[in-house]
Design a protein around this motif. Structure first.
Motif, short mmCIF file in Angstrom:
data_model
loop_
_atom_site.label_atom_id
_atom_site.label_comp_id
_atom_site.label_asym_id
_atom_site.label_seq_id
_atom_site.Cartn_x
_atom_site.Cartn_y
_atom_site.Cartn_z
N ARG A 20 2.39 -2.24 2.64
CA ARG A 20 1.11 -2.48 3.31
C ARG A 20 -0.02 -2.59 2.28
O ARG A 20 0.17 -2.27 1.12
CB ARG A 20 0.81 -1.38 4.34
CG ARG A 20 0.91 0.04 3.77
CD ARG A 20 -0.07 0.97 4.37
NE ARG A 20 -1.43 0.58 4.08
CZ ARG A 20 -2.04 0.80 2.92
NH1 ARG A 20 -1.43 1.41 1.92
NH2 ARG A 20 -3.30 0.42 2.72
N GLY A 21 -1.19 -2.99 2.80
CA GLY A 21 -2.33 -3.22 1.89
C GLY A 21 -2.27 -4.66 1.42
O GLY A 21 -1.19 -5.15 1.04
N ALA A 22 -3.43 -5.33 1.47
CA ALA A 22 -3.44 -6.79 1.25
C ALA A 22 -2.86 -7.21 -0.11
O ALA A 22 -2.13 -8.19 -0.20
CB ALA A 22 -4.87 -7.30 1.41
N ALA A 23 -3.18 -6.47 -1.16
CA ALA A 23 -2.69 -6.86 -2.48
C ALA A 23 -1.18 -6.64 -2.60
O ALA A 23 -0.44 -7.51 -3.09
CB ALA A 23 -3.41 -6.06 -3.56
N ARG A 63 2.20 -10.35 9.34
CA ARG A 63 0.89 -9.76 9.66
C ARG A 63 -0.14 -10.88 9.53
O ARG A 63 -0.20 -11.56 8.50
CB ARG A 63 0.58 -8.58 8.72
CG ARG A 63 1.54 -7.42 8.92
CD ARG A 63 1.04 -6.16 8.26
NE ARG A 63 -0.06 -5.55 8.99
CZ ARG A 63 -0.78 -4.53 8.51
NH1 ARG A 63 -0.53 -4.04 7.32
NH2 ARG A 63 -1.74 -4.01 9.24
N SER A 129 -7.26 1.28 -0.29
CA SER A 129 -7.38 -0.02 -0.96
C SER A 129 -7.18 0.15 -2.44
O SER A 129 -7.90 0.90 -3.10
CB SER A 129 -8.77 -0.61 -0.69
OG SER A 129 -9.12 -1.52 -1.72
N SER A 130 -6.19 -0.58 -2.98
CA SER A 130 -5.92 -0.47 -4.42
C SER A 130 -7.10 -1.01 -5.23
O SER A 130 -7.40 -0.50 -6.30
CB SER A 130 -4.63 -1.21 -4.77
OG SER A 130 -4.64 -2.51 -4.23
N GLN A 158 -4.04 5.95 6.68
CA GLN A 158 -3.88 5.56 5.28
C GLN A 158 -4.78 6.39 4.37
O GLN A 158 -4.59 6.42 3.16
CB GLN A 158 -4.22 4.07 5.10
CG GLN A 158 -3.23 3.12 5.73
CD GLN A 158 -3.62 2.74 7.15
OE1 GLN A 158 -4.26 3.51 7.86
NE2 GLN A 158 -3.22 1.56 7.58
N ASP A 196 -9.28 -7.28 3.34
CA ASP A 196 -8.08 -8.04 3.72
C ASP A 196 -8.38 -9.53 3.64
O ASP A 196 -7.53 -10.32 3.27
CB ASP A 196 -7.63 -7.66 5.12
CG ASP A 196 -6.85 -6.36 5.07
OD1 ASP A 196 -7.49 -5.31 5.11
OD2 ASP A 196 -5.62 -6.42 4.90
N ASN A 206 -11.73 -6.04 7.12
CA ASN A 206 -11.04 -4.91 6.50
C ASN A 206 -10.66 -3.91 7.60
O ASN A 206 -10.97 -4.12 8.78
CB ASN A 206 -11.94 -4.27 5.44
CG ASN A 206 -11.20 -3.28 4.56
OD1 ASN A 206 -10.11 -3.59 4.04
ND2 ASN A 206 -11.73 -2.09 4.38
N LYS A 207 -9.99 -2.85 7.21
CA LYS A 207 -9.48 -1.86 8.16
C LYS A 207 -10.50 -1.51 9.24
O LYS A 207 -11.68 -1.34 8.95
CB LYS A 207 -9.07 -0.60 7.37
CG LYS A 207 -8.50 0.54 8.17
CD LYS A 207 -7.32 0.16 9.04
CE LYS A 207 -6.19 -0.52 8.30
NZ LYS A 207 -5.24 -1.22 9.21
N LYS A 232 -8.27 -12.85 -1.96
CA LYS A 232 -8.60 -12.32 -0.63
C LYS A 232 -9.60 -13.23 0.09
O LYS A 232 -10.02 -12.95 1.20
CB LYS A 232 -9.21 -10.92 -0.75
CG LYS A 232 -8.41 -9.92 -1.60
CD LYS A 232 -7.45 -9.15 -0.77
CE LYS A 232 -6.62 -8.15 -1.55
NZ LYS A 232 -7.35 -6.98 -2.06
C1 RUB Z 1 -5.17 -1.92 4.51
C2 RUB Z 1 -6.61 -2.22 4.32
C3 RUB Z 1 -7.12 -2.27 2.90
C4 RUB Z 1 -7.05 -3.71 2.41
C5 RUB Z 1 -7.32 -3.81 0.92
O1 RUB Z 1 -4.73 -2.14 5.83
O2 RUB Z 1 -7.35 -2.50 5.23
O3 RUB Z 1 -8.45 -1.84 2.82
O4 RUB Z 1 -5.79 -4.26 2.67
O5 RUB Z 1 -6.29 -3.13 0.22
P1 RUB Z 1 -3.19 -1.87 6.22
P2 RUB Z 1 -5.92 -3.56 -1.27
O6 RUB Z 1 -2.86 -0.49 5.79
O7 RUB Z 1 -3.16 -2.08 7.69
O8 RUB Z 1 -2.38 -2.91 5.48
O9 RUB Z 1 -7.20 -3.46 -2.06
O10 RUB Z 1 -4.87 -2.60 -1.72
O11 RUB Z 1 -5.44 -4.96 -1.23
#
Ligand code: RUB
Length: 319
Positions: A20-23, A63, A129-130, A158, A196, A206-207, A232
């Motif tokens: 999970r997480g967009a990156a 997703r 968010s990474s 999260q 996201d 975003n979330k 993104k």
């Molecule tokens: C994760 C979320 C994060 C973004 C950015 O949602 O909203 O803020 O994806 O994350 P989920 P990153 O847990 O539903 O995937 O900076 O790691 O890409």
């Protein structure tokens, strides 16, 4: 595991949020397409293309909200070559380029973002968010962070991942429930969140809950910073498409005894923060105002409308 199983398994991992997480999702998709191409045994170029398209679609349909997944798949799938071998090596090269893009972006984002944080700051973040954490970690390394407020981020929590990650690096962190954001906002010097998707008009997706934090930050005149790699940014929104907000299962929100009542449950996973609430978007190519989103999509991602209105895609090299 054969090639098909690999993609089905990967799609399940994204859907169930094991990845999970967009990156992370974007990087994972690029890695999977690369492995899939390597595993394909056909020597027929058309069959190869057909199978690659199937894999790309299967991963894409997991997703809907994070455009990073679309950009990753699109980047790898813009491969060239006539023979299967040529196609394979083009895919491997492009996947590796995309993976490098993901890895390198955080370093710049951390450095650029940390410059916007003053010494002795109390910072708030949301979800996990990474990109946002790369800013926070770099600012902490520079001795600028006194405390991080991390929201729980219901329903999937999260925020727990965030507090574990920060605590493991010795960064002072306070966990709060999402509804306590406004209560604490007067103690916050800066909000840093991830993305996201960034739309062509500079809005942030975003979330769920991000827009409430932005609202509260604006009310208290607290700077609201978004950390977002350029992958993104959404080319699709340039052509008028609206971002699809994922709605997840009601089971994530309430236990069976509540769900068995005759009630409706809504569980949107993301929300939209209009650009007026965003002070700056920290990307790997610099700190930009949200109004510049269109230029990032055009110049960086290489999307533009052709003379006859056709969509031309010419992704650039990202080294
Ligand atoms: C994760 C979320 C994060 C973004 C950015 O949602 O909203 O803020 O994806 O994350 P989920 P990153 O847990 O539903 O995937 O900076 O790691 O890409």
């Amino acid at each position: 595991m054969n090639a098909e199983e690999l993609i089905k398994d990967a799609a399940n991992k994204i859907k169930s949020m094991e990845v999970r997480g967009a990156a992370r999702i974007a990087k994972f998709a690029a890695e999977c397409l690369k492995k899939f191409a390597e595993l394909l045994e056909t020597t027929n170029p058309d069959e190869f293309d057909e199978k690659m398209n199937w894999a790309a679609k299967t991963l894409l349909n997991t997703r809907p909200t994070a455009v990073s997944l679309y950009n990753a798949i699109n980047y790898v799938m813009s491969y060239s070559g006539e023979s299967v071998d040529e196609k394979k090596s083009s895919i491997i090269k492009r996947a590796d380029e995309f993976i490098e893009w993901v890895k390198n972006a955080h370093k710049n984002i951390g450095e650029f973002g940390a410059k916007r944080i003053k010494k002795g700051s109390v910072v708030m973040t949301h979800c996990n968010s990474s990109a946002a954490l790369s800013v926070i970690k770099e600012a902490y390394k520079q001795g600028k962070i006194e405390m991080v407020f991390a929201t729980e981020s219901r329903p999937r929590r999260q925020g727990f991942i965030t507090v574990k990650e920060l605590a493991s690096e010795g960064i002072p962190v306070t966990l709060i429930v999402d509804s306590a954001v406004r209560y604490f906002m007067n103690e916050i010097d800066c909000v840093v969140v991830g993305a996201d998707t960034i739309t062509a008009n500079g809005a942030l997706i975003n979330k769920i809950g991000t827009s409430q934090i932005a609202l509260s930050a604006k009310e208290a005149r607290v700077p609201f910073m978004v950390a977002a790699e350029t992958y993104k940014f959404s080319p699709k929104t340039l052509f008028g498409e609206l971002v699809v907000i994922e709605e997840r299962d009601a089971k994530e929100v309430a236990p069976p005894e509540i769900l068995s009542l005759n009630i409706k449950v809504r569980n949107p996973a993301f929300d939209v923060t209009p650009r007026d609430y965003i002070d700056v978007i920290i990307t790997e190519i610099g700190a930009i105002p949200p109004e510049m989103a269109y230029l990032v999509i055009k110049e960086r991602l290489g999307y533009a409308l052709g003379e006859r209105g056709e969509i031309s895609i010419s992704p650039k090299h990202f080294d």
